[in-house]
Design an enzyme around this catalytic site. Sequence first.
Site, PDB file in Angstrom:
ATOM      1  N   SER A   1       0.822  -1.211   0.000  1.00  0.00           N
ATOM      2  CA  SER A   1       0.000   0.000   0.000  1.00  0.00           C
ATOM      3  C   SER A   1       0.858   1.264   0.000  1.00  0.00           C
ATOM      4  O   SER A   1       1.884   1.338   0.668  1.00  0.00           O
ATOM      5  CB  SER A   1      -0.897   0.016   1.231  1.00  0.00           C
ATOM      6  OG  SER A   1      -1.510   1.287   1.333  1.00  0.00           O
ATOM      7  N   LEU A   2       0.390   2.268  -0.734  1.00  0.00           N
ATOM      8  CA  LEU A   2       1.101   3.552  -0.769  1.00  0.00           C
ATOM      9  C   LEU A   2       0.516   4.535   0.244  1.00  0.00           C
ATOM     10  O   LEU A   2       1.034   5.641   0.401  1.00  0.00           O
ATOM     11  CB  LEU A   2       1.016   4.144  -2.180  1.00  0.00           C
ATOM     12  CG  LEU A   2       1.675   3.294  -3.275  1.00  0.00           C
ATOM     13  CD1 LEU A   2       1.455   3.920  -4.644  1.00  0.00           C
ATOM     14  CD2 LEU A   2       3.174   3.133  -3.007  1.00  0.00           C
TER      15      LEU A   2
ATOM     16  N   ALA B   1     -19.145  -3.968 -13.310  1.00  0.00           N
ATOM     17  CA  ALA B   1     -20.278  -4.138 -12.388  1.00  0.00           C
ATOM     18  C   ALA B   1     -19.820  -4.672 -11.036  1.00  0.00           C
ATOM     19  O   ALA B   1     -20.579  -5.311 -10.321  1.00  0.00           O
ATOM     20  CB  ALA B   1     -21.324  -5.071 -13.012  1.00  0.00           C
ATOM     21  N   GLY B   2     -18.574  -4.407 -10.660  1.00  0.00           N
ATOM     22  CA  GLY B   2     -18.048  -4.842  -9.367  1.00  0.00           C
ATOM     23  C   GLY B   2     -18.229  -3.772  -8.296  1.00  0.00           C
ATOM     24  O   GLY B   2     -19.119  -2.919  -8.399  1.00  0.00           O
TER      25      GLY B   2
ATOM     26  N   LYS C   1     -13.743  -4.197   3.930  1.00  0.00           N
ATOM     27  CA  LYS C   1     -14.587  -3.017   3.708  1.00  0.00           C
ATOM     28  C   LYS C   1     -16.076  -3.245   3.999  1.00  0.00           C
ATOM     29  O   LYS C   1     -16.805  -2.305   4.283  1.00  0.00           O
ATOM     30  CB  LYS C   1     -14.432  -2.534   2.256  1.00  0.00           C
ATOM     31  CG  LYS C   1     -13.123  -1.828   1.976  1.00  0.00           C
ATOM     32  CD  LYS C   1     -13.131  -1.338   0.535  1.00  0.00           C
ATOM     33  CE  LYS C   1     -11.940  -0.464   0.245  1.00  0.00           C
ATOM     34  NZ  LYS C   1     -12.071   0.215  -1.058  1.00  0.00           N
TER      35      LYS C   1
ATOM     36  N   ASN D   1     -21.399  -4.371 -18.999  1.00  0.00           N
ATOM     37  CA  ASN D   1     -20.462  -5.297 -18.360  1.00  0.00           C
ATOM     38  C   ASN D   1     -20.340  -6.569 -19.183  1.00  0.00           C
ATOM     39  O   ASN D   1     -21.297  -6.990 -19.842  1.00  0.00           O
ATOM     40  CB  ASN D   1     -20.960  -5.637 -16.947  1.00  0.00           C
ATOM     41  CG  ASN D   1     -19.895  -6.354 -16.132  1.00  0.00           C
ATOM     42  OD1 ASN D   1     -18.753  -5.905 -16.073  1.00  0.00           O
ATOM     43  ND2 ASN D   1     -20.247  -7.474 -15.526  1.00  0.00           N
TER      44      ASN D   1
ATOM     45  N   ASP E   1     -13.811   6.705  -0.884  1.00  0.00           N
ATOM     46  CA  ASP E   1     -13.596   6.332  -2.298  1.00  0.00           C
ATOM     47  C   ASP E   1     -14.604   7.100  -3.151  1.00  0.00           C
ATOM     48  O   ASP E   1     -14.291   7.576  -4.242  1.00  0.00           O
ATOM     49  CB  ASP E   1     -13.815   4.826  -2.520  1.00  0.00           C
ATOM     50  CG  ASP E   1     -12.694   3.982  -1.943  1.00  0.00           C
ATOM     51  OD1 ASP E   1     -11.555   4.483  -1.863  1.00  0.00           O
ATOM     52  OD2 ASP E   1     -12.947   2.819  -1.571  1.00  0.00           O
TER      53      ASP E   1
ATOM     54  N   GLU F   1     -25.674 -10.135 -16.942  1.00  0.00           N
ATOM     55  CA  GLU F   1     -26.581 -10.271 -15.785  1.00  0.00           C
ATOM     56  C   GLU F   1     -26.106  -9.415 -14.612  1.00  0.00           C
ATOM     57  O   GLU F   1     -26.913  -8.913 -13.830  1.00  0.00           O
ATOM     58  CB  GLU F   1     -26.693 -11.728 -15.305  1.00  0.00           C
ATOM     59  CG  GLU F   1     -27.102 -12.755 -16.347  1.00  0.00           C
ATOM     60  CD  GLU F   1     -25.968 -13.136 -17.271  1.00  0.00           C
ATOM     61  OE1 GLU F   1     -25.036 -13.820 -16.802  1.00  0.00           O
ATOM     62  OE2 GLU F   1     -25.991 -12.744 -18.470  1.00  0.00           O
TER      63      GLU F   1
HETATM   64  P1  ATR Z   1     -13.736  -4.079  -8.258  1.00  0.00           P
HETATM   65  O1  ATR Z   1     -14.220  -4.332  -6.871  1.00  0.00           O
HETATM   66  O2  ATR Z   1     -12.386  -3.436  -8.328  1.00  0.00           O
HETATM   67  O3  ATR Z   1     -14.746  -3.349  -9.075  1.00  0.00           O
HETATM   68  P2  ATR Z   1     -14.446  -6.699  -9.246  1.00  0.00           P
HETATM   69  O4  ATR Z   1     -15.584  -6.729  -8.307  1.00  0.00           O
HETATM   70  O5  ATR Z   1     -13.569  -7.891  -9.345  1.00  0.00           O
HETATM   71  O6  ATR Z   1     -13.469  -5.502  -8.933  1.00  0.00           O
HETATM   72  O7  ATR Z   1     -14.996  -6.319 -10.690  1.00  0.00           O
HETATM   73  C1  ATR Z   1     -14.217  -6.396 -11.815  1.00  0.00           C
HETATM   74  C2  ATR Z   1     -14.993  -5.904 -13.028  1.00  0.00           C
HETATM   75  O8  ATR Z   1     -14.110  -5.878 -14.151  1.00  0.00           O
HETATM   76  C3  ATR Z   1     -16.153  -6.789 -13.403  1.00  0.00           C
HETATM   77  O9  ATR Z   1     -17.187  -5.978 -13.911  1.00  0.00           O
HETATM   78  C4  ATR Z   1     -15.559  -7.679 -14.510  1.00  0.00           C
HETATM   79  O10 ATR Z   1     -16.503  -8.188 -15.421  1.00  0.00           O
HETATM   80  P3  ATR Z   1     -17.345  -9.526 -15.088  1.00  0.00           P
HETATM   81  O11 ATR Z   1     -18.441  -9.109 -14.164  1.00  0.00           O
HETATM   82  O12 ATR Z   1     -17.842 -10.003 -16.405  1.00  0.00           O
HETATM   83  O13 ATR Z   1     -16.368 -10.485 -14.461  1.00  0.00           O
HETATM   84  C5  ATR Z   1     -14.661  -6.680 -15.198  1.00  0.00           C
HETATM   85  N1  ATR Z   1     -13.562  -7.324 -15.935  1.00  0.00           N
HETATM   86  C6  ATR Z   1     -12.437  -7.851 -15.427  1.00  0.00           C
HETATM   87  N2  ATR Z   1     -11.642  -8.333 -16.406  1.00  0.00           N
HETATM   88  C7  ATR Z   1     -12.292  -8.104 -17.570  1.00  0.00           C
HETATM   89  C8  ATR Z   1     -12.001  -8.361 -18.952  1.00  0.00           C
HETATM   90  N3  ATR Z   1     -10.865  -8.959 -19.333  1.00  0.00           N
HETATM   91  N4  ATR Z   1     -12.894  -7.962 -19.871  1.00  0.00           N
HETATM   92  C9  ATR Z   1     -14.036  -7.346 -19.514  1.00  0.00           C
HETATM   93  N5  ATR Z   1     -14.375  -7.078 -18.230  1.00  0.00           N
HETATM   94  C10 ATR Z   1     -13.511  -7.441 -17.273  1.00  0.00           C
END
Ligand code: ATR
Length: 274
Positions: free
Chosen positions: A19-20, A128-129, A68, A150, A104, A154
């Site tokens: 971590s920075l 969508a994460g 978190k 995304n 954030d 879904e």
């Molecule tokens: P964070 O909490 O940082 O948002 P996360 O919950 O792991 O991380 O979410 C990662 C996001 O990046 C997701 O929307 C993921 O898409 P999926 O829901 O289909 O998994 C997207 N993502 C990661 N790698 C990807 C790739 N190579 N191409 C397209 N979408 C990607």
Amino acid sequence: MVRADTAVCCLIGHPVGHSLSPLVHNAGYEALGLNFVYLAFDVTEIKLAMDGMRGLGIRGAGITIPHKIAVMKYLDEVDSLAREIGSVNTVINEGSHLRGLNTDYDGAFKALEEITPVEGKRAVLLGAGGTALTLATGLKRKGAYLTILNRTREKAAGLAERVGADAYGGLDDLAAISSADILVNTTSVGMWPETGETLVPRELLHPGLTVFDVVYNPLRTRLTAEAEAAGGKIVHGYKMLLYQAVVQFELFTGHKAPAGRMEEVLVGALEGRR
Ligand code: ATR
């Protein structure tokens, strides 16, 4: 110099070794001559860490992965926005009363809104994460017309329903970008070492578009470079990181943060990583 009366702030997560945050916060304390120190604790039992924060009088804590969400049940109060997003990245200790917030969110919108207003704008959000939830919540709160796209459609649908987005789709619906004002990438696509990757075909970028890529390693992603070359405005991902720390700093110390110095240290450290 750390003394008997030095105020302690910290980062709590697992792992925290890379971590920075300590570097950035301590540089800020030093710049203002504040009697504060910022440490990092590698914590697996978040409840014990919250007890410890009360017991030791730790002034403030940054909370990171994987705590978190879990941290919320050990706090006395959770700010309404953090509750809406379902995650806390900051805890303030006010006389043993622990309050949770989400800087954030503040960091992301301080970074975006210094480049463009959001109200009434057409925004496309990729991903969508957890980060997408933070950004989508703010984009709707602030009055954007929001489309969520995304890879897994879904998940876009689920997030769209949760935040009240106006439209959603998969990665075959990227054409929406050509008529958008704001594009936010919350996916990890383009992150080091896959720096040649981008989800967005160059021909969809245009001069009316502000592109916010939350990826901060590299500092300049292929997406932001191409958006700029197309005449658009850009928001670098590291700004979100910087501004969330600036907001934390001000909450913990009560002083205006030396944002310029903190930025210098953050950018220097990110550049030095590779
Ligand atoms: P964070 O909490 O940082 O948002 P996360 O919950 O792991 O991380 O979410 C990662 C996001 O990046 C997701 O929307 C993921 O898409 P999926 O829901 O289909 O998994 C997207 N993502 C990661 N790698 C990807 C790739 N190579 N191409 C397209 N979408 C990607």
